[in-house]
Design an enzyme around this catalytic site. Sequence first.
Site, PDB file in Angstrom:
ATOM      1  N   LYS A 104     -75.231  31.944  58.704  1.00  0.00           N
ATOM      2  CA  LYS A 104     -76.387  31.631  57.860  1.00  0.00           C
ATOM      3  C   LYS A 104     -77.627  31.418  58.724  1.00  0.00           C
ATOM      4  O   LYS A 104     -77.564  30.727  59.744  1.00  0.00           O
ATOM      5  CB  LYS A 104     -76.097  30.388  57.011  1.00  0.00           C
ATOM      6  CG  LYS A 104     -77.210  30.048  56.019  1.00  0.00           C
ATOM      7  CD  LYS A 104     -76.837  28.877  55.119  1.00  0.00           C
ATOM      8  CE  LYS A 104     -77.986  28.569  54.157  1.00  0.00           C
ATOM      9  NZ  LYS A 104     -77.653  27.466  53.223  1.00  0.00           N
ATOM     10  N   SER A 142     -79.052  28.345  48.583  1.00  0.00           N
ATOM     11  CA  SER A 142     -79.719  29.020  49.677  1.00  0.00           C
ATOM     12  C   SER A 142     -78.783  29.888  50.520  1.00  0.00           C
ATOM     13  O   SER A 142     -79.241  30.651  51.378  1.00  0.00           O
ATOM     14  CB  SER A 142     -80.388  27.984  50.588  1.00  0.00           C
ATOM     15  OG  SER A 142     -79.428  27.122  51.194  1.00  0.00           O
ATOM     16  N   SER A 188     -76.410  24.676  47.390  1.00  0.00           N
ATOM     17  CA  SER A 188     -76.610  25.909  48.145  1.00  0.00           C
ATOM     18  C   SER A 188     -75.345  26.622  48.575  1.00  0.00           C
ATOM     19  O   SER A 188     -75.397  27.762  49.022  1.00  0.00           O
ATOM     20  CB  SER A 188     -77.480  25.635  49.373  1.00  0.00           C
ATOM     21  OG  SER A 188     -78.806  25.370  48.998  1.00  0.00           O
TER      22      SER A 188
END
Length: 462
Positions: free
Chosen positions: A81, A156, A180
Amino acid sequence: MSDLTVDSTARAQAAAVAARDISARELLDLHLERIGERNPELNAIVSLDEERARAGARAADEALARGEEVGALHGLPFAVKDTHAAAGWRTTYGSPLFADHVPDQDDLLVERVRQAGVVLIGKTNVPEFAAGSHTFNRVFGTTLNPVDPARSAGGSSGGAACALAAGMVPLADGSDMGGSLRNPASFCGVVGLRPSLGRVPDWPTDNYWETTATGGPLARNVGDLALLLSVMAGPDPRVPTALGDPGLVFAPPVTGELAGLRVAVAPDLGGQLEVDHEVAEIVGRAAGVLAGAGATVDGQYPDLGEADDTFRTLRAWLFWSGFGPLLAEHPDDLKQSLADNIRAGEHLTGADVARAYAQRTALSERMRLFFADHDLLVLPTAQVPPFPADQEYPTEINGRAMPDYLDWMRACYLITVTGCPAISVPFGRTADGLPVGVQLVAPFGQDRFLLEVAAGLEEALA
């Protein structure tokens, strides 16, 4: 070459590499082929570096040839990520201010997956500084939903969930403050776990004692998710708030049993959530599935009335303390919704923050008491199906206006401030074929139990 495909389970892929039924280089080639097919449209993986990935796969094969002991994820392609620092890899946080940033140190989570033997291939796309559950930024653009590319992949950890669902990677890491990990799992039809506070320690950090956000795993099934959690979890001497259980407790296969469980199914938390009618109907079906598998099901729910103020206060305080100086230096260089969220913390007082922590303590105690009579709470993961990708966030649900980019995520962030572990499991599809996940919540610390239950639900739906 083995008959493995990129859609095979991560456990099967790792076992095949370890047994030398397939080489890490061959496995990487399969994934690079899928990335070439799908990533140009979906935009899930960013900063892709095929040359470095091939070097990593070659090194993985050479280690096996030398007879070295290897980690649980040895040879698996992996994209980190883009809010998690990976030494030597471009890490932008989705911000033009960090478009060329290359850290010299791994975050602890990245350190652990590297030690487990992954082959890094790049990063996964995020919203700017991971703010919001729709993945777009001015560095790389928008990540699209792998089921319907006209829709959002969530966020996210949207790039991670999308890449995973599309077969570009076998496992993915993420992080979760207000949903997220859970929200993109629901939107993309994969599994995402927000673990108990302290289960996946974070380092480096400027505040050990604030644990609203946590790292965690994403996978295409619960068994694979448990494998990744076994690598991510466990204590570290640098993190005093880490839970003491070793990560290896999550390594064995998960086989769930639903019979005898006491389950509360609350599609709108007794009116505490505005939930899209079709989503609520799909989540409501969980009662029948669980009862059919032998669980005792009722419609009770905890009172989370203070959770909204608690989450918003702590988030604003954290954003102001973390990003306030950056906003002051670059007042026109952050997206408007993020800048507004940072400024919301500017005038908070010590009394405001103290109130939020007192409420958070009360919420944790209330959940402890709720779970004295229940083993599991079931509610929606996302209050809406995946929305159009050209919207920043849903502006209304069932005709009720959503005032800001947080309001539609309440199903996740109300749980965040309880400290309990929560997992999103794919449960159904809308009439338009869009994925809908259910959120399963268990008592604090009962992450292994939660995975067993999630596996049981997965089996009941098979």
